[in-house]
Design a protein around this motif. Structure first.
Motif, mmCIF file in Angstrom:
data_model
loop_
_atom_site.group_PDB
_atom_site.id
_atom_site.type_symbol
_atom_site.label_atom_id
_atom_site.label_comp_id
_atom_site.label_asym_id
_atom_site.label_seq_id
_atom_site.Cartn_x
_atom_site.Cartn_y
_atom_site.Cartn_z
ATOM 1 N N LYS A 60 1.082 -6.034 -10.208
ATOM 2 C CA LYS A 60 2.134 -6.653 -10.055
ATOM 3 C C LYS A 60 2.699 -7.613 -8.846
ATOM 4 C CE LYS A 60 4.813 -4.034 -13.686
ATOM 5 N NZ LYS A 60 3.846 -3.421 -14.204
ATOM 6 N N HIS A 61 2.162 -6.876 -7.726
ATOM 7 C CA HIS A 61 2.159 -7.662 -6.509
ATOM 8 C C HIS A 61 1.033 -8.422 -6.142
ATOM 9 C CE1 HIS A 61 5.348 -4.537 -4.643
ATOM 10 N NE2 HIS A 61 5.747 -4.873 -5.779
ATOM 11 N N PRO A 62 1.203 -9.554 -5.319
ATOM 12 C CA PRO A 62 0.040 -10.382 -5.274
ATOM 13 C C PRO A 62 -1.037 -10.013 -4.274
ATOM 14 C CG PRO A 62 2.068 -10.954 -3.961
ATOM 15 C CD PRO A 62 2.474 -9.815 -4.745
ATOM 16 N N PHE A 63 -0.898 -8.720 -3.573
ATOM 17 C CA PHE A 63 -1.879 -8.387 -2.811
ATOM 18 C C PHE A 63 -1.652 -6.729 -2.816
ATOM 19 C CE2 PHE A 63 -4.360 -8.682 1.616
ATOM 20 C CZ PHE A 63 -5.345 -8.418 1.120
ATOM 21 N N VAL A 64 -2.613 -5.894 -3.102
ATOM 22 C CA VAL A 64 -2.443 -4.366 -3.005
ATOM 23 C C VAL A 64 -3.706 -3.780 -2.737
ATOM 24 C CG1 VAL A 64 -0.833 -4.779 -5.084
ATOM 25 C CG2 VAL A 64 -3.185 -4.224 -5.736
ATOM 26 N N ALA A 65 -3.420 -2.402 -2.486
ATOM 27 C CA ALA A 65 -4.254 -1.619 -2.181
ATOM 28 C C ALA A 65 -4.862 -0.693 -3.441
ATOM 29 C CB ALA A 65 -4.178 -0.461 -1.236
ATOM 30 N N ALA B 124 0.898 -1.319 0.045
ATOM 31 C CA ALA B 124 0.118 0.017 -0.047
ATOM 32 C C ALA B 124 0.727 1.257 0.019
ATOM 33 C CB ALA B 124 -0.950 0.216 1.131
ATOM 34 N N ALA B 125 0.225 2.396 -0.496
ATOM 35 C CA ALA B 125 0.956 3.618 -0.710
ATOM 36 C C ALA B 125 0.162 5.018 -0.190
ATOM 37 C CB ALA B 125 1.811 3.742 -1.947
ATOM 38 N N ASP B 126 0.464 5.836 0.488
ATOM 39 C CA ASP B 126 -0.265 6.970 0.782
ATOM 40 C C ASP B 126 -0.224 7.885 -0.628
ATOM 41 O OD1 ASP B 126 -1.675 6.416 3.173
ATOM 42 O OD2 ASP B 126 -0.266 7.063 4.269
ATOM 43 N N GLY B 127 -1.575 8.435 -0.953
ATOM 44 C CA GLY B 127 -1.433 9.134 -2.121
ATOM 45 C C GLY B 127 -1.376 8.602 -3.350
ATOM 46 N N ALA B 128 -1.509 7.446 -3.611
ATOM 47 C CA ALA B 128 -1.702 6.461 -4.802
ATOM 48 C C ALA B 128 -3.179 6.044 -4.997
ATOM 49 C CB ALA B 128 -0.566 5.643 -4.916
ATOM 50 N N THR B 129 -3.631 5.465 -3.926
ATOM 51 C CA THR B 129 -5.025 4.848 -4.276
ATOM 52 C C THR B 129 -6.046 5.549 -3.330
ATOM 53 O OG1 THR B 129 -4.547 3.329 -2.520
ATOM 54 C CG2 THR B 129 -3.767 2.540 -4.342
ATOM 55 N N PHE B 130 -6.014 5.353 -2.393
ATOM 56 C CA PHE B 130 -7.245 6.385 -1.542
ATOM 57 C C PHE B 130 -6.405 6.763 -0.346
ATOM 58 C CE2 PHE B 130 -7.598 1.843 -0.076
ATOM 59 C CZ PHE B 130 -7.631 1.868 1.544
ATOM 60 N N VAL C 273 5.021 1.087 0.152
ATOM 61 C CA VAL C 273 5.815 1.310 -0.987
ATOM 62 C C VAL C 273 5.583 2.858 -1.303
ATOM 63 C CG1 VAL C 273 5.515 -1.183 -1.743
ATOM 64 C CG2 VAL C 273 3.790 0.537 -2.475
ATOM 65 N N PRO C 274 6.415 3.425 -2.239
ATOM 66 C CA PRO C 274 6.275 4.898 -2.741
ATOM 67 C C PRO C 274 4.883 5.029 -3.461
ATOM 68 C CG PRO C 274 8.495 4.037 -3.014
ATOM 69 C CD PRO C 274 7.681 2.708 -2.727
ATOM 70 N N ALA C 275 4.367 6.235 -3.460
ATOM 71 C CA ALA C 275 3.189 6.487 -4.359
ATOM 72 C C ALA C 275 3.808 6.747 -5.647
ATOM 73 C CB ALA C 275 2.567 7.858 -3.701
ATOM 74 N N ASP C 276 4.997 7.284 -5.692
ATOM 75 C CA ASP C 276 5.391 7.645 -7.338
ATOM 76 C C ASP C 276 5.600 6.395 -7.986
ATOM 77 O OD1 ASP C 276 5.925 9.546 -9.221
ATOM 78 O OD2 ASP C 276 8.191 8.996 -8.839
ATOM 79 N N GLY C 277 4.916 5.983 -9.127
ATOM 80 C CA GLY C 277 5.050 5.109 -9.941
ATOM 81 C C GLY C 277 4.183 3.482 -9.302
ATOM 82 N N TYR C 278 3.349 3.935 -8.590
ATOM 83 C CA TYR C 278 2.831 2.555 -7.915
ATOM 84 C C TYR C 278 1.805 2.338 -8.793
ATOM 85 C CZ TYR C 278 -0.664 0.190 -4.914
ATOM 86 O OH TYR C 278 -1.456 -0.661 -3.880
ATOM 87 N N TRP C 279 1.323 2.885 -9.867
ATOM 88 C CA TRP C 279 0.294 2.068 -10.767
ATOM 89 C C TRP C 279 1.303 1.338 -11.833
ATOM 90 C CZ3 TRP C 279 -4.250 1.540 -9.150
ATOM 91 C CH2 TRP C 279 -4.863 2.524 -8.234
ATOM 92 N N ASN C 280 2.369 1.484 -11.916
ATOM 93 C CA ASN C 280 3.184 1.051 -13.097
ATOM 94 C C ASN C 280 4.178 -0.099 -12.376
ATOM 95 O OD1 ASN C 280 2.661 2.648 -15.430
ATOM 96 N ND2 ASN C 280 3.849 4.104 -14.595
ATOM 97 N N ASP C 281 4.546 -0.177 -11.106
ATOM 98 C CA ASP C 281 5.571 -0.791 -10.581
ATOM 99 C C ASP C 281 4.709 -1.836 -9.494
ATOM 100 O OD1 ASP C 281 7.397 0.595 -12.039
ATOM 101 O OD2 ASP C 281 7.705 2.036 -10.266
#
Length: 518
Positions: free
Chosen positions: A409-414, A365-371, A397-405
């Motif tokens: 790609k990860h098995p369980f994400v926000a 999960a990342a702050d500033g990327a999903t909700f 994880v970092p918010a920058d690049g969250y949707w690409n990286d």
């Protein structure tokens, strides 16, 4: 009191006429705000938007729009064939009219005449065909590809007409063509140049930093495009975003936390705009990878989340429980008659043991990327899951690049999604087996058959039953955990008029709708 020009000649009036004129001025002053708005939008001014979910990997190509920042910028530059009115009904865009043929398996769109692109070229059917084919085909990576999977061909059927041929009937097809990803650019042009027919012309684009655009003097829609220029500034940090509004460094901010919104209430010069139950917050497991290949892992995690705690602690009460159902309560096909997964550590432990998985669940999960508050929500989830005996780790994880990286790609994400204008739009985008944004990797023929059947069903009762069964399948079998429907809260300076939140609209056309009252 504002001085009216005609009062300069008051000495030429007799006393009675002067008093009558003065009374009229006083009356107009009492009703000035309403009368000013009734007179229509004012032109001019420099609008500054403070928007989150920006990234250094952002592009102007609509195929690669992933979140709020690019949605806002894209809709300043590009138009789509259809749009939404403030009541969520269809509004004409670059297409002035449309009609179905062959029972809805063919749709004919007639284009506006005289519409110019920012480079002076006039809109033609070839531009529409080129732009929409950009999202089709096996090699396409477009975020909007899923909406066009049913399209078998797009052809020019008359000098100012485009016909879409589908592999089956789709009663809601015109809604899909208003999606933010389907902006129209000139035939053969590079989308990343940002050349559209929109209300604003690109001047500068710095990914992850800011975008500057100026008013299009040849804009085809006289009801839109009032400010002279628009600056869209990236504010991923929620505190910095609100601080910028309070200091009047920006005029509009999106995604205001509900607890912060409570503090902003009554703040002089600030107006809140709230749309209830307009987004879902999710934690998504990949059903095509371990450990989520086992349906009991998903069930364990559905029982292991305290939904009420997420709403009270993360959403500050600005949300309602979702029982893992992605269809919104405002949708006419929404059903609450689905299996419920209230927090139950015993049930969670039962399914976890039944699954036989001996590893650890890792949630990225990342702050500033999903909700807003995604990391805090993940940590609350960790606590409630561990009470059920489920080993659980939060991977921040970092918010920058969250949707690409990270995402897909990860098995369980926000994750998080805003409401779509139709049930088919929501389900086709992220749940069909071949949808490019099938974030859970779930492949269910039974579910796909239900969605395709509902898409072409004109009998409302039958269609409602099909969508009911599709929702039940998601809740029972899909590996997405959806704890809540959340309100979307934006805030703006109070002298900014015309701001609207529209249920189901993806990417607000804020820049082209608003104007400064002073």
């Amino acid at each position: 009191m504002t001085r009216h020009p005609h009062l300069n000649a008051s000495l030429e009036l007799d006393r009675r006429r002067f008093l009558k004129a003065s009374a009229a001025v006083a009356a107009s002053t009492l009703f000035l705000p309403g009368m000013a708005r009734a007179a229509g939008p004012k032109k001019g001014g420099h609008l500054i938007l403070g928007i989150d979910n920006a990234s250094t990997s952002d592009r102007l190509d609509p195929a690669y729009y992933f979140e709020a920042y690019t949605y806002n910028v894209g809709l300043q530059l590009f138009n789509t064939l259809t749009d939404l009115n403030d009541d969520s009904s269809l509004r004409a865009g670059l297409a002035e009219s449309w009609e179905p043929a062959k029972g809805g398996s063919k749709w004919i769109f007639r284009l506006r005449k005289g519409v110019q692109f920012h480079n002076g070229k006039e809109l033609t059917p070839e531009d529409v065909i080129y732009s929409l084919n950009h999202h089709r085909g096996e090699k396409s990576e477009s975020a909007g590809k899923g909406y066009l999977l049913s399209v078998t061909d797009i052809v020019k059927s008359a000098p100012n007409e485009v016909t879409f041929k589908l592999n089956g009937a789709n009663a809601d097809f015109p809604y899909l063509l208003g999606d933010v990803h389907f902006g129209i650019t000139p035939d053969g042009e590079n989308f990343d140049k940002g050349i559209g027919t929109g209300a604003y012309i690109l001047e500068d684009f710095q990914p992850g930093v800011r975008t500057l655009a100026k008013r299009n003097p040849n804009y085809w829609d006289p009801e839109r495009g009032h400010v002279e220029s628009v600056e869209t500034v990236a504010y991923n940090d929620k505190s910095a975003r609100v601080a910028a509004l309070l200091s009047k460094s920006v005029h509009v901010v999106n995604n205001v936390e509900s607890r912060v919104a409570q503090r902003l209430k009554g703040q002089q010069g600030i107006t809140l705009h709230t749309e209830a139950d307009s987004s879902i917050i999710l934690f998504v497991g990949r059903a095509d990878a371990d450990p989520f290949k086992n349906i009991d892992v998903g069930l364990a995690l559905k029982y292991a989340i305290d939904r009420e705690q997420i709403i009270s602690s993360i959403l500050n009460g600005a949300g309602t429980v979702s029982n893992d159902n992605p269809i919104f309560p405002s949708n006419r096909y929404f059903t609450n008659d689905v299996p419920k997964h209230a927090y139950d550590p015993e049930q969670a432990a039962f399914h976890w043991k039944k699954a036989g998985f001996d590893g650890k669940i890792v949630l990225s999960a990342a702050d500033g990327a999903t909700f807003s508050g995604a990391v805090d929500a993940a940590q609350l989830y960790q606590q409630s899951a561990e009470k059920a005996g489920i080993p659980f780790e939060v991977n921040r994880v970092p918010a920058d690049g969250y949707w690409n990286d990270v995402w897909l790609k990860h098995p369980f994400v926000a994750s998080g999604w805003a409401a779509r204008p139709t049930a088919d739009a929501m389900l086709s985008l992220i749940y069909l087996s071949d949808a490019p944004w099938n974030e859970s990797g779930w492949k269910s023929k039974a579910f796909g058959d239900l969605v395709l059947a509902a898409r072409g069903e004109l009998d409302e009762d039958k269609r409602k039953k099909l969508y009911h069964d599709a929702q039940v399948l998601i809740v029972e079998e899909n590996s997405s955990i959806i704890p809540a429907y959340a309100a979307q809260i934006s805030a703006a300076v109070s002298n900014l008029q015309g701001f609207k939140t529209i249920p189901g609209q993806i990417g607000p056309r804020t820049a082209e709708k608003v104007w400064f009252d002073e």
